[in-house]
Write an enzyme that holds these catalytic residues in place. Structure first.
Site, PDB file in Angstrom:
ATOM      1  N   GLU A  98      89.009   7.404  46.968  1.00  0.00           N
ATOM      2  CA  GLU A  98      89.052   6.653  48.223  1.00  0.00           C
ATOM      3  C   GLU A  98      88.961   5.171  47.870  1.00  0.00           C
ATOM      4  O   GLU A  98      88.046   4.769  47.145  1.00  0.00           O
ATOM      5  CB  GLU A  98      87.871   7.039  49.113  1.00  0.00           C
ATOM      6  CG  GLU A  98      87.862   8.488  49.549  1.00  0.00           C
ATOM      7  CD  GLU A  98      86.590   8.811  50.323  1.00  0.00           C
ATOM      8  OE1 GLU A  98      86.421   8.300  51.443  1.00  0.00           O
ATOM      9  OE2 GLU A  98      85.763   9.572  49.777  1.00  0.00           O
ATOM     10  N   ARG A 325      79.669  17.248  38.287  1.00  0.00           N
ATOM     11  CA  ARG A 325      79.891  15.805  38.176  1.00  0.00           C
ATOM     12  C   ARG A 325      78.916  15.184  37.181  1.00  0.00           C
ATOM     13  O   ARG A 325      77.905  15.783  36.809  1.00  0.00           O
ATOM     14  CB  ARG A 325      79.799  15.115  39.531  1.00  0.00           C
ATOM     15  CG  ARG A 325      78.471  15.169  40.221  1.00  0.00           C
ATOM     16  CD  ARG A 325      78.579  14.609  41.640  1.00  0.00           C
ATOM     17  NE  ARG A 325      77.330  14.760  42.374  1.00  0.00           N
ATOM     18  CZ  ARG A 325      76.346  13.873  42.371  1.00  0.00           C
ATOM     19  NH1 ARG A 325      76.468  12.773  41.663  1.00  0.00           N
ATOM     20  NH2 ARG A 325      75.247  14.080  43.062  1.00  0.00           N
ATOM     21  N   LYS A 335      77.548   3.500  46.668  1.00  0.00           N
ATOM     22  CA  LYS A 335      78.200   2.266  47.105  1.00  0.00           C
ATOM     23  C   LYS A 335      77.269   1.426  47.961  1.00  0.00           C
ATOM     24  O   LYS A 335      77.219   0.206  47.837  1.00  0.00           O
ATOM     25  CB  LYS A 335      79.470   2.606  47.889  1.00  0.00           C
ATOM     26  CG  LYS A 335      80.559   3.233  47.053  1.00  0.00           C
ATOM     27  CD  LYS A 335      81.660   3.828  47.929  1.00  0.00           C
ATOM     28  CE  LYS A 335      82.596   4.688  47.090  1.00  0.00           C
ATOM     29  NZ  LYS A 335      83.475   5.518  47.909  1.00  0.00           N
TER      30      LYS A 335
END
Length: 644
Positions: A98, A325, A335
């Protein structure tokens, strides 16, 4: 660079100079214990002088820990089984970020897996921007993401965008509605949560939305009304009609379209409705003929809805499989938290070398090949990989040990005047750029009457655990034929700081042997003719946070900031070999830096080992002749370095 930081850098200032000669002050502290001084040499001889041991320790992991085969992650384990499950003739993968933030260290695993899996099997990999939320997307993120993929050494088969398929996605949404597979819902967020059993942990009964059974024709008309501007954001949603009895929450009538009144960076004002990730992702995979849709285990539950939607609209169904992950402890990667650090000036910016965004790691000097080697070293499985920063740095250190040249760097210099050498004395000393690989080449540096050594390499008094320069003792200067012996020093009486040292060059008479010193230290000669030394500002980066889990700190992660996360040495000196290293960059030529012309290589590609100090690169603040260095990682032996 002008900035205000909460984690203030520690600036190590210049020292004022006033003379003090211990040779004329027998009662001074450095000469107060002559009797003990004669005894101390014995313990060092038998004691821990073999401090070359740390160097040996560093060698050891080079072979066993770092995989020799850079493709081992594709030849064994999870990724091998994924390929065996569907050994397609043409492997097609995708990396679908994204564009609403900068990539971090965790994304490097996704890049390595998707691009690497395709490359290993002679396939192709798309870079697809999942640009379905114009409220959060910015051009700088698109650019930075593509740059990072290239920097890591991968070239996308094509760069595509989810928005390329907006028309096609809309048509499939209408197809789904007409098949009674989706409906327009006007419920509030609270009502939708209650339909799904309430807030997390509430475990209430699930029940259907009151609009779920409206006729497909009515939902189709309402969907078109959404598109035409009848409703404002959050007044209407298109939801998929899945299976509320399924235990998987990804089957509880997920949203497929929502209203956003923000122009799109590529389609402008054409659309007021935008597809969600859950609707877009699997269909774009299908449009691009993805053979293996590889994503992290947080999307494991989504596999059911992924396959359900492809079947519901009758399109090709790729195979989705999930891997664990990569998460780094001792820092923050979200973020929102990174944005807070940047906006409140705790750090310089998104590329501050103390962060673990990929642009920050690049600026810090971490080579792209070291990141890929690290991911390969960890391997791939379905388990979440929590790795400490020290483990990451160990991997980087092993990589740099084999791939970058060595130079002499003095962080906090003190001049040493060698009194028995002529004022114009110059001796060319040849140094290898690598003691292990002759292909790195050699260079010469000037050895002169005045040389600079590091402040930590001198003590006013002898002690049994210190083998470097002390008055009356000899020490070797790296690659200089003979040792020097300190005879006196000068001090600033007000600060107590040593400002200069006097020494003699212990060159024996013709035909006589000399006693080899126990220790050799780095140095930089003073010669205007050779433009030596090269002055530099050196930034030593330490962890930004004090604990392994900043989020668990009392008061939150901002209360865990390390006030000493950056130390600045404004008056450091480096030998003249730096100029050749700059001309021959990048070091090493790997990843996206392979085959790059020197003029196009970034400042950070000028990498080297500062002997006995650490690994360094040049920072982009090195403009107008100014040299600014960032420490990439310390030398392994630094952690336990005492006096020797």
């Amino acid at each position: 660079m002008e900035h205000r930081e909460k984690a203030e850098p520690v600036i190590l200032p210049e020292r004022p100079k006033v003379k003090h000669d211990p040779a004329t002050a027998q009662s001074s502290t450095e000469n107060a214990k002559p009797a003990k001084a004669s005894k101390t040499p014995k313990p060092p001889k038998a004691a821990k002088e073999p401090k070359p041991q740390p160097a040996k320790k560093e060698k050891a992991p080079n072979t066993p820990t770092a995989p020799v085969d850079p493709n081992s992650m594709f030849k064994e384990g999870f990724l091998k089984s994924v390929h065996n499950e569907k050994p397609s003739k043409k492997i097609v993968t995708r990396f679908p970020p994204e564009p609403n933030g900068f990539l971090h260290i965790g994304h490097s695993k996704a890049i390595a897996i998707n691009f690497g899996f395709a490359r290993f099997h002679d396939g192709v990999c798309y870079l697809r921007f999942d640009d379905t939320n114009p409220e959060a997307e910015e051009e700088k993120y698109f650019t930075a993401i593509e740059d990072m993929v290239q920097w890591l050494g991968f070239t996308p088969y094509k760069v595509t965008y989810s928005s390329d398929h907006f028309d096609k996605l809309y048509d499939l949404a209408e197809r789904l509605i007409s098949r009674d597979g989706a409906y327009v819902c006007h419920c509030t967020d609270t009502e939708i949560k209650l339909q799904k059993g309430g807030e997390k942990g509430a475990a209430g009964p699930r029940y259907a939305c009151p609009h779920r059974d409206r006729p497909p024709e009515e939902s189709l008309a309402e969907f078109r009304a959404m598109k035409d501007g009848k409703y404002k954001p959050r007044e209407a949603f298109l939801r998929m009609k899945q299976d509320l009895t399924d235990g998987n929450p990804q089957m509880w009538d997920l949203a497929a379209y929502r209203i956003l009144e923000k122009p799109h960076h590529r389609t402008g004002d054409k659309w007021r409705i935008y597809p969600t990730y859950d609707f877009t992702h699997c269909l774009c995979d299908s449009f691009e003929d993805i053979s293996h849709s590889l994503c992290t285990t947080e999307f494991q539950l989504s596999r059911v809805s992924y396959e359900w939607l492809c079947d519901a609209v009758d399109v090709y169904k790729p195979m989705q499989r999930e891997y664990g992950r990569l998460n780094l402890t001792g820092t923050v990667l979200s973020k929102r938290k990174l944005l807070k650090l940047v906006e409140d000036k705790y750090v310089r910016g998104w590329d501050d070398p103390r962060l673990y965004t990929l642009i920050a790691l690049r600026r810090r000097g971490i080579p792209p090949g070291a990141i890929l080697s690290f991911v390969n070293e960890l391997g791939v499985s379905t388990a979440l990989t929590n790795i400490q920063i020290v483990r990451f740095e160990q991997s980087v250190r092993r990589y740099l040990e084999q791939t970058v040249p060595r130079l002499m760097l003095v962080l906090d210099p003190i001049p040493v005047i060698i009194d028995n050498l002529p004022d114009d004395y110059v001796e060319d000393v040849e140094l290898p750029f690598s003691p292990k690989d002759p292909a790195f080449g050699t260079h010469t540096v000037p050895f002169t009457k005045t040389v600079y050594i590091d402040r930590t390499d001198f003590r006013e008094e002898e002690s049994k655990d210190f083998f470097r320069l002390v008055p009356g003792k000899s020490v070797g200067l790296l690659k200089v034929p003979f040792p020097i012996k300190a005879t006196s020093f000068e001090k600033d009486d007000s600060s107590g700081q040593v400002t200069s040292i006097h020494a003699t060059y212990e060159k024996p008479e013709e035909g006589r042997a000399f006693k080899k010193p126990k220790t050799y230290i780095q140095w930089v000669g003073s010669s205007s003719k050779h433009s030596s030394p090269v002055k530099a500002e050196v930034r030593i980066f330490n962890p930004l946070f004090k604990s392994e889990n900043p989020d668990a700190a009392e008061g939150g992660y901002l209360q865990d900031i390390n006030p000493h996360s950056e130390e600045v040495y404004p008056n450091a000196m480096i030998e003249t070999g730096i100029e050749e290293i700059r001309r021959r960059a990048p070091w090493p030529e790997e990843g996206g830096e392979k085959g790059v012309e020197n003029a196009e290589a970034g400042w950070e590609s000028v990498r080297f080992q500062g002997l006995r100090v650490g690994y360094f690169c040049m920072d982009r603040d090195s403009e107008g002749g100014k040299v600014v260095l960032n420490r990439i990682v310390s030398l392994k032996e630094d952690a336990g370095k005492g006096g020797g």
